[in-house]
Design a protein around this motif. Structure first.
Motif, PDB file in Angstrom:
ATOM      1  N   TYR A 113       0.873  -1.172   0.000  1.00 32.64           N
ATOM      2  CA  TYR A 113       0.000   0.000   0.000  1.00 32.64           C
ATOM      3  C   TYR A 113       0.913   1.225   0.000  1.00 32.64           C
ATOM      4  N   LEU A 114       0.573   2.184  -0.836  1.00 33.65           N
ATOM      5  CA  LEU A 114       1.420   3.369  -0.928  1.00 33.65           C
ATOM      6  C   LEU A 114       0.581   4.624  -0.737  1.00 33.65           C
ATOM      7  N   TYR A 115       0.960   5.392   0.267  1.00 38.29           N
ATOM      8  CA  TYR A 115       0.277   6.650   0.545  1.00 38.29           C
ATOM      9  C   TYR A 115       0.859   7.716  -0.392  1.00 38.29           C
ATOM     10  N   GLY A 116       0.077   8.118  -1.391  1.00 37.43           N
ATOM     11  CA  GLY A 116       0.574   9.081  -2.368  1.00 37.43           C
ATOM     12  C   GLY A 116      -0.477   9.322  -3.433  1.00 37.43           C
ATOM     13  N   LYS A 117      -0.083  10.060  -4.450  1.00 38.99           N
ATOM     14  CA  LYS A 117      -1.030  10.365  -5.541  1.00 38.99           C
ATOM     15  C   LYS A 117      -0.746   9.447  -6.711  1.00 38.99           C
ATOM     16  N   THR A 122       7.587  10.215  -1.345  1.00 38.38           N
ATOM     17  CA  THR A 122       8.604  10.905  -0.524  1.00 38.38           C
ATOM     18  C   THR A 122       8.171  12.281  -0.021  1.00 38.38           C
ATOM     19  N   THR A 123       7.184  12.907  -0.692  1.00 39.50           N
ATOM     20  CA  THR A 123       6.856  14.290  -0.329  1.00 39.50           C
ATOM     21  C   THR A 123       5.550  14.419   0.463  1.00 39.50           C
ATOM     22  N   GLN A 124       5.090  13.325   1.047  1.00 36.49           N
ATOM     23  CA  GLN A 124       3.818  13.384   1.780  1.00 36.49           C
ATOM     24  C   GLN A 124       4.019  13.909   3.217  1.00 36.49           C
ATOM     25  N   SER A 125       2.890  14.154   3.872  1.00 37.54           N
ATOM     26  CA  SER A 125       2.919  14.686   5.239  1.00 37.54           C
ATOM     27  C   SER A 125       3.184  13.556   6.237  1.00 37.54           C
ATOM     28  N   ILE A 126       4.163  13.767   7.102  1.00 37.98           N
ATOM     29  CA  ILE A 126       4.512  12.746   8.106  1.00 37.98           C
ATOM     30  C   ILE A 126       3.367  12.578   9.124  1.00 37.98           C
ATOM     31  N   VAL A 139       0.568  -4.007  10.281  1.00 45.14           N
ATOM     32  CA  VAL A 139       1.179  -3.103   9.296  1.00 45.14           C
ATOM     33  C   VAL A 139       2.703  -3.115   9.404  1.00 45.14           C
ATOM     34  N   LYS A 140       3.351  -3.411   8.304  1.00 43.49           N
ATOM     35  CA  LYS A 140       4.807  -3.268   8.231  1.00 43.49           C
ATOM     36  C   LYS A 140       5.042  -1.834   7.756  1.00 43.49           C
ATOM     37  N   VAL A 141       5.524  -0.985   8.655  1.00 40.06           N
ATOM     38  CA  VAL A 141       5.597   0.449   8.344  1.00 40.06           C
ATOM     39  C   VAL A 141       6.938   0.807   7.713  1.00 40.06           C
ATOM     40  N   LYS A 142       6.877   1.381   6.535  1.00 41.98           N
ATOM     41  CA  LYS A 142       8.082   1.858   5.848  1.00 41.98           C
ATOM     42  C   LYS A 142       7.928   3.365   5.655  1.00 41.98           C
ATOM     43  N   ASN A 143       8.501   4.107   6.581  1.00 37.52           N
ATOM     44  CA  ASN A 143       8.421   5.564   6.467  1.00 37.52           C
ATOM     45  C   ASN A 143       9.436   6.031   5.427  1.00 37.52           C
ATOM     46  N   THR A 144       8.951   6.263   4.217  1.00 30.98           N
ATOM     47  CA  THR A 144       9.843   6.648   3.121  1.00 30.98           C
ATOM     48  C   THR A 144       9.649   8.118   2.737  1.00 30.98           C
ATOM     49  N   ILE A 145       9.184   8.898   3.713  1.00 32.48           N
ATOM     50  CA  ILE A 145       9.047  10.342   3.466  1.00 32.48           C
ATOM     51  C   ILE A 145      10.442  10.968   3.551  1.00 32.48           C
ATOM     52  N   CYS A 146      10.730  11.825   2.597  1.00 33.31           N
ATOM     53  CA  CYS A 146      12.082  12.395   2.497  1.00 33.31           C
ATOM     54  C   CYS A 146      12.375  13.336   3.667  1.00 33.31           C
ATOM     55  N   ARG A 147      13.563  13.182   4.242  1.00 34.01           N
ATOM     56  CA  ARG A 147      13.971  14.035   5.370  1.00 34.01           C
ATOM     57  C   ARG A 147      14.023  15.512   4.960  1.00 34.01           C
ATOM     58  N   SER A 148      14.335  15.779   3.693  1.00 31.24           N
ATOM     59  CA  SER A 148      14.387  17.192   3.231  1.00 31.24           C
ATOM     60  C   SER A 148      13.041  17.857   3.468  1.00 31.24           C
ATOM     61  N   SER A 151       3.360  21.664  -7.561  1.00 36.34           N
ATOM     62  CA  SER A 151       4.303  21.078  -6.611  1.00 36.34           C
ATOM     63  C   SER A 151       3.584  20.452  -5.413  1.00 36.34           C
ATOM     64  N   SER A 152       3.769  19.139  -5.230  1.00 30.09           N
ATOM     65  CA  SER A 152       3.130  18.450  -4.087  1.00 30.09           C
ATOM     66  C   SER A 152       3.671  18.977  -2.777  1.00 30.09           C
ATOM     67  N   ASN A 153       5.004  19.050  -2.667  1.00 27.38           N
ATOM     68  CA  ASN A 153       5.545  19.514  -1.385  1.00 27.38           C
ATOM     69  C   ASN A 153       5.275  21.000  -1.213  1.00 27.38           C
ATOM     70  N   GLY A 154       5.057  21.726  -2.337  1.00 30.98           N
ATOM     71  CA  GLY A 154       4.671  23.139  -2.248  1.00 30.98           C
ATOM     72  C   GLY A 154       3.328  23.284  -1.544  1.00 30.98           C
ATOM     73  N   LYS A 155       2.380  22.435  -1.924  1.00 35.47           N
ATOM     74  CA  LYS A 155       1.040  22.494  -1.300  1.00 35.47           C
ATOM     75  C   LYS A 155       1.154  22.144   0.181  1.00 35.47           C
ATOM     76  N   PHE A 156       1.936  21.101   0.450  1.00 35.62           N
ATOM     77  CA  PHE A 156       2.085  20.650   1.832  1.00 35.62           C
ATOM     78  C   PHE A 156       2.789  21.722   2.683  1.00 35.62           C
ATOM     79  N   LEU A 157       3.902  22.268   2.169  1.00 29.33           N
ATOM     80  CA  LEU A 157       4.656  23.245   2.969  1.00 29.33           C
ATOM     81  C   LEU A 157       3.900  24.570   3.101  1.00 29.33           C
TER      82      LEU A 157
END
Ligand code: SF4
Length: 283
Positions: free
Chosen positions: A122-126, A167-171, A188-197, A223-229
């Motif tokens: 399962y992938l949390y993203g667009k 990588t650019t989703q909200s933690i 759930v096997k959790v793989k937090n692959t959100i980018c540290r940047s 920009s996805s991270n633009g909307k989030f930030l």
């Protein structure tokens, strides 16, 4: 004569992330020898920077145009590409300049490993985001992509699943999804692959925004991270305004003497922030 006398400061943590810097450096280097260079999709989700690179000769093509290219040079941007894009270009002896961000490459490999192990992915993203399309290509699109918890039927989930994130989703939202799935009895096997940047920028932004009367957030509309930030800024300082370039600034947002902070997405170039600063200082 200046009417507003604004005190303007640019966020020291703003500017491109290293993945975007790497892609742009590769594009500029390849453009120096004046041979044709194509980028598969827009190199960065920022129209102003895309226009700058276009003026240097960078041409943007879409995935459906790949089979028409022969003996050309094609740049893969930081978001990465599915294996089918490599195969289509190699077939016609094109040269690939691969600027896929190493963090995205790691994510593609992790997902492929999970797939080979028979995990439900399962992938949390667009689903339409190029990074997600690239990842899905490594596992024959055999995954569930969702951007909102409501898109999942909790009762129909497998007993065990492996959860990844674009990588650019909200933690915060990722954590909320994990909690909801656990409460629903899913292992759930959790793989937090959100980018540290992106997560580090969030913390730095929150502190930065609170110091100002108004905040101008600069990003491309795609920009996805633009909307989030931007949302991070707005939550920290309700006097935050979103713009894509200096022409969109409205003087009615300010009163004389306001302290104004400027920040942007990880895809917003520093030269654009400097233009915005200059425009604000001259209001
Ligand atoms: S946001 Fe992170 S993963 Fe995405 S390109 Fe930048 S450094 Fe790479």
């Amino acid at each position: 004569m200046k009417r507003f006398n604004l005190h303007v400061e640019t966020d020291p943590s703003a500017g491109f992330c290293f993945g975007v810097i790497n892609a742009i450096n590769k594009a500029e280097e390849a453009l120096r020898n004046k041979e044709e260079l194509y980028c598969l999709g827009e190199i960065v989700h920022n129209e102003e920077e895309n226009n700058r690179l276009k003026a240097l000769g960078l041409q943007t093509i879409q995935r459906d145009g790949l089979s028409h290219l022969h003996h050309k040079r094609i740049l893969f941007r930081a978001h990465g590409e599915p294996p089918a894009s490599y195969a289509a270009l190699q077939k016609n002896e094109n040269t690939i300049i691969d600027a896929t961000c190493p963090i995205v490459v790691k994510l593609q490999k992790q997902v492929a490993r999970s797939y080979r192990s028979g995990e439900h992915i399962y992938l949390y993203g667009k689903a339409t985001h190029p990074e997600v399309i690239g990842i899905a290509g490594y596992i024959n699109n055999d995954l569930v992509v969702f951007n909102e918890l409501e898109e999942l039927d909790l009762k129909a989930l497998p007993k065990q699943l492996t959860l990844y994130s674009q990588t650019t989703q909200s933690i915060d939202r990722f954590q909320c999804i994990v909690n909801t799935l656990l409460q629903a009895g899913v292992e759930v096997k959790v793989k937090n692959t959100i980018c540290r940047s992106v997560t580090h920028r969030r913390r730095a932004l929150q502190e930065f925004c609170r110091r100002f009367d108004k905040v101008i957030f600069v990003a491309g509309l795609n920009s996805s991270n633009g909307k989030f930030l931007y949302q991070v800024c707005k939550d920290s300082n309700p006097g935050t305004y979103f713009i894509s370039n200096a022409k969109e600034i409205l003087s009615e947002w300010f009163v004389p003497g306001n302290r104004v902070g400027i920040s942007g997405a990880t895809s917003t170039p520093l030269w654009l922030l400097a233009e915005v600063k200059n425009a604000l200082e001259n209001l």
